[in-house]
Design an enzyme around this catalytic site. Structure first.
Site, PDB file in Angstrom:
ATOM      1  N   HIS A 332       0.845  -1.104  -0.183  1.00 54.15           N
ATOM      2  CA  HIS A 332      -0.037   0.209   0.005  1.00 54.15           C
ATOM      3  C   HIS A 332       0.776   1.208  -0.066  1.00 54.15           C
ATOM      4  CE1 HIS A 332      -3.115   2.857   2.083  1.00 54.15           C
ATOM      5  NE2 HIS A 332      -3.693   2.291   1.048  1.00 54.15           N
ATOM      6  N   PHE A 497       6.791   3.634   4.066  1.00 52.92           N
ATOM      7  CA  PHE A 497       5.899   3.938   5.249  1.00 52.92           C
ATOM      8  C   PHE A 497       5.380   2.963   5.968  1.00 52.92           C
ATOM      9  CE2 PHE A 497       2.300   4.591   2.645  1.00 52.92           C
ATOM     10  CZ  PHE A 497       3.027   5.444   1.372  1.00 52.92           C
ATOM     11  N   GLN A 498       5.569   1.825   5.621  1.00 53.18           N
ATOM     12  CA  GLN A 498       5.298   0.557   6.689  1.00 53.18           C
ATOM     13  C   GLN A 498       3.775   0.145   6.438  1.00 53.18           C
ATOM     14  OE1 GLN A 498       7.018   0.729  10.669  1.00 53.18           O
ATOM     15  NE2 GLN A 498       6.245  -1.430  10.996  1.00 53.18           N
ATOM     16  N   HIS A 499       3.242   0.216   5.137  1.00 49.75           N
ATOM     17  CA  HIS A 499       2.013  -0.269   4.651  1.00 49.75           C
ATOM     18  C   HIS A 499       1.946  -1.350   4.022  1.00 49.75           C
ATOM     19  CE1 HIS A 499      -0.621   3.965   5.430  1.00 49.75           C
ATOM     20  NE2 HIS A 499       0.415   3.916   6.431  1.00 49.75           N
ATOM     21  N   ASP A 500       1.997  -2.590   4.618  1.00 50.70           N
ATOM     22  CA  ASP A 500       1.777  -3.809   3.864  1.00 50.70           C
ATOM     23  C   ASP A 500       0.885  -4.798   4.748  1.00 50.70           C
ATOM     24  OD1 ASP A 500       4.607  -3.653   1.867  1.00 50.70           O
ATOM     25  OD2 ASP A 500       5.002  -2.804   3.839  1.00 50.70           O
TER      26      ASP A 500
END
Lengths: 579, 255
Positions: A332, A497-500
């Site tokens: 994401h 940004f750490q959206h997985d």
């Protein structure tokens, strides 16, 4: 030589939001919890000299160093994956607080549509609306079922917000009032209303006023200082495990936090998880920590990697469609829209990681999709996070990339540029998944996790649709020049940004999921896989509230499990809880 | 109100440069800078007038008359020619103009030199295991910079018979453009990657907190009307007008 330690009730693999929530809830219920964190210990004192863009935003001080461990990625199954080598392209938190230390603290809920996406899509548009290889499924719990846990998270984190008139119903209001509206937000609201949309000030974990949460932890009032996402908050005004759930767990006397401890395996006897194997990252010494419950509370990539390395669950095979671990991986990191260049100057240096406004008229199933070639949608939003000068040198398209004209224009537009973007839902596909990389390893010789992911027609069509809406809002706001962001042809391997999500997804039965709606593994009763790894698709917005809500629900399941002496919490095939 | 900085101080470091040069010349001529022994009172008398008349003579006598910036020395680069090419390239990317100083006056070349000597320059926090494929480079950032700046000189000498620093500005621009487009042959790295690193490092040197040696006197921030490291904007976040705030460095909080 492995040192075997005394058994505890619960061990967590990481102490960020999910590990912190597990620690707080289980220790409050009287259980002994050990939190194993590979990084350092932290308090807000660590953030006092933190207003430094180079160190924190550019060089990612709070993030995992890639020296020992990273991920590999590729677009398609016939390619060789390459490792992400540079921290600049890969953000995963480390240290106590984890992602909850560096997050920007935007705290949205997903929509009722998200949790029943498959049945609701079919119900309204028929089966043919869902492309062949799109693997959407219902989550195994409804919005109404998750709602109390969203509220619990918001109460814990002190979330400041106002209701989105188009979102799911709320049982209680936000605990603190919304953030202040700056001038760009006011322009956005005026423009959006004129265009017939329903703007609202977005919910924020950068708390608008001093707030004491139900656990007795106090958050201070946000100062809008701008050093927020990628930074820790020295005021203790941003909801962070370090100022909320970790102290809550500590004051029970039942929590033991061990830092510099890297979990390398979940120990599995073919029936249950007996504990974890971990390594002291300084000495290399190995320990076995037995536990009644193993709570996997690392980031998505590491949760899945540990499952695969530990031989737990059946790895997903995209060729046959069999197996579950690694399935429905979704990235994401593609948030785009349009940038507007204005005559007017704004105070763009001031903001918070979560300051902004949005509307969801084109999100979820809030509009008729009969005539569009995609499902779901995105939230259109403006954010003023405090533009930092190294990262923000905006120039209109066609400006030379360096030299006199670049300098002149980038200085001129530094405080005259606003972007309106869409955060979009991303769907799972048959060929997008996580597995172990055949070539690259970490320092222990263990394979890295491999991402296979690319954009699809769904993503491109949706982006095109929403980018036009973003540009329309900017025009109404008075932008002189508007540059739409072009969708790249392929995903470019930037995990910034750490959206997985996905890889150990939840669902109604072991046939379609790895975990039940308590995040308890179907195959392994005492193993709870907490995190966005459980999302069957990535909802429109930031994942933390949904991750945290699911984890709060999981802690109820853990307590029930410990009370009852074990067992599955959900009967196979039933979509609702039986606790 | 928003143009005040530029009107009041059209070119902060250019002014400083003038003062520094004449002061250096003066000191050299009087023998002070080379260690000539002059009594405190005499030195104070000599220096007080031409420079800052409000400074008490004793201050000038007890402190070094011209504070040498010892931090402006090379920590990574060894050959002067390499550093000169780097300096010239940063100035092409971010030139001095009516807005204010360029990269050199902002201290960018020394900033980059120090960054390359830091763990970042040797990619100490990066994943470095082979194989390097699909265009990934095995070189460190330090390697890339060294090869890149030497290539700048090599091209200039081959095509124009001068070092890169002595090339006319439009020709310097054209050479950098070729790097940017990936048209220059380099070893184990594409020239576009060197250019991207050069550009991002130059901008970092212009706008990072001055504690790293660039953004001298916060002049980069002043040009951008960026307030630096403030502690709170809560009182002005709702303002309609643009508000110009005197910038502050992380180090400034101690004073």
């Amino acid at each position: 030589m492995v040192t075997k330690l005394p058994k505890v009730d619960v061990v967590t693999t990481g102490v960020g939001w999910t590990g912190g929530i597990v620690a707080a809830e289980l220790t409050k219920a009287g259980y002994k919890v050990v939190g194993l964190e590979r990084g350092e210990d932290r308090t807000i004192e660590d953030y006092l000299h933190g207003h430094d863009e180079l160190k924190y935003n550019q060089r990612k001080e709070l993030m995992q160093k890639l020296t020992k461990d990273t991920i590999t990625w590729r677009n398609t199954m016939d390619q060789d994956a390459v490792p992400v080598r540079d921290e600049e392209a890969f953000v995963v938190g480390t240290g106590v607080g984890g992602g909850g230390a560096h997050w920007g603290a935007q705290t949205y809920r997903y929509f009722p549509y998200d949790f029943e996406i498959k049945s609701k899509t079919i119900e309204r548009y028929g089966e043919s609306k869902i492309p062949k290889d799109m693997l959407i499924q219902d989550w195994g719990l409804s919005y109404d079922e998750i709602e109390p846990y969203y509220s619990k998270f918001e109460q814990m984190a002190g979330v400041s917000g106002e209701e989105d008139p188009l979102a799911g119903p709320r049982s209680i209001p936000y605990p603190t009032p919304p953030m202040k509206k700056n001038r760009p937000m006011r322009l956005f609201h005026e423009a959006a209303e004129k265009l017939g949309y329903h703007p609202y000030v977005v919910p924020a974990g950068t708390v608008s006023e001093v707030y004491t949460n139900p656990d007795g932890e106090t958050l201070n009032a946000c100062q809008y200082c701008s050093f927020c996402g990628n930074y820790g908050c020295e005021y203790g005004a941003k909801a962070d495990p370090v100022v909320t759930v970790v102290p809550t767990a500590k004051k029970t006397g039942n929590f033991e936090l061990r830092t510099n401890c890297l979990v390398t395996r979940v120990l599995y006897d073919g029936d249950k998880a007996t504990g974890v194997l971990y390594k002291d990252t300084r000495t290399g010494e190995e320990f076995e920590q037995p536990a009644e419950i193993v709570a996997m509370t690392s980031y998505v990539f590491n949760n899945i990697r540990l499952l695969l390395l530990s031989g737990i669950g059946e790895p997903y095979d995209p060729k046959t469609g069999k197996g579950i671990i690694g399935k429905n991986y979704v990235d994401h990191h593609t948030i785009m829209g349009a940038t507007g260049f204005f005559d007017e100057k704004f105070n763009l240096y001031a903001g918070t990681g979560a300051l902004g406004s949005a509307f969801t008229d084109y999100c979820a199933d809030n509009f008729d999709h009969s005539d569009v070639d995609f499902i779901h949608g995105g939230q259109i939003e403006i954010h003023i996070m405090g533009n930092e000068p190294i990262a923000n040198n905006p120039v209109p398209a066609g400006t030379p990339a360096f030299g006199k004209e670049f300098k002149e224009k980038s200085l001129h537009y530094s405080n005259r540029t606003l972007s309106v973007v869409s955060q979009r839902a991303f769907m799972p596909w048959k060929n997008h998944y996580l597995d172990l990389d055949p070539a690259y390893t970490d320092d222990n010789g263990d394979p890295l996790i491999r991402v296979t992911f690319d954009y699809t027609d769904q993503d491109c069509n949706l982006n095109e649709f929403l980018a036009d809406k973003c540009a329309g809002v900017l025009k109404e706001m008075g932008a002189e020049i508007i540059d739409k962001h072009p969708m790249p042809e392929h995903f470019g391997g930037r995990f910034t940004f750490q959206h997985d999500s996905g890889g150990a997804i939840m669902g109604s039965s072991p046939e379609n999921s790895a975990v039940n709606n308590y995040l308890q593994m179907w195959d392994v009763d005492n193993l709870f896989v907490c995190g966005a790894s459980a999302f069957p698709h990535f909802g429109p917005t930031n994942p933390t509230p949904t991750t945290a809500a699911l984890t709060y629900r999981a802690t109820e399941g853990m307590i029930e499990y410990l009370k009852n002496g074990g067992g599955q919490l959900v009967k196979t095939g039933k979509e609702t809880q039986n606790v | 109100m928003d143009q005040n900085f530029n009107n009041k101080k059209p070119d902060i470091s250019a002014d400083k440069e003038v003062v520094d040069t004449s002061r250096r010349k003066f000191l050299r001529n009087t023998g002070i800078a080379t260690g000539g022994v002059v009594g405190g009172a005499v030195l104070g008398g000599l220096l007080a007038n031409p420079f800052k008349s409000h400074e008490p003579a004793t201050t000038m006598a007890t402190e070094h008359p011209e504070p040498i910036n010892y931090a402006e020395s090379l920590t990574f680069f060894r050959r002067q020619k390499d550093f000169d090419a780097l300096s010239a390239a940063t100035e092409v990317i971010y030139p001095e103009d009516a807005n204010g100083p360029g990269a050199i006056a902002l201290g960018v070349p020394y900033f980059i030199d120090k960054q390359l000597a830091s763990p970042w320059g040797s990619n100490a926090d990066d994943y470095r295991k082979p194989p390097f494929k699909n265009g990934q480079t095995p070189l460190t950032r330090g390697d890339i910079f060294l090869q890149g700046v030497r290539k700048l000189n090599e091209i200039s000498e081959n095509e124009h018979e001068v070092l890169f620093k002595d090339l006319e500005e439009d020709k310097q621009f054209a050479v950098l453009e070729r790097f940017m487009k990936g048209e220059v042959e380099m070893n184990l790295v594409i020239s576009a990657e060197f250019f991207a690193l050069l550009k991002s490092s130059t901008l970092a040197g212009c706008y990072a907190d001055p504690l790293y040696g660039g953004n001298k006197d916060m002049a980069g921030w002043k040009m951008k009307e960026y307030p630096g490291s403030q502690m709170s904007y809560i009182d002005m976040i709702e303002a309609d007008e643009f508000i110009l705030i005197e910038p502050r460095s992380v180090g400034g909080h101690k004073h």
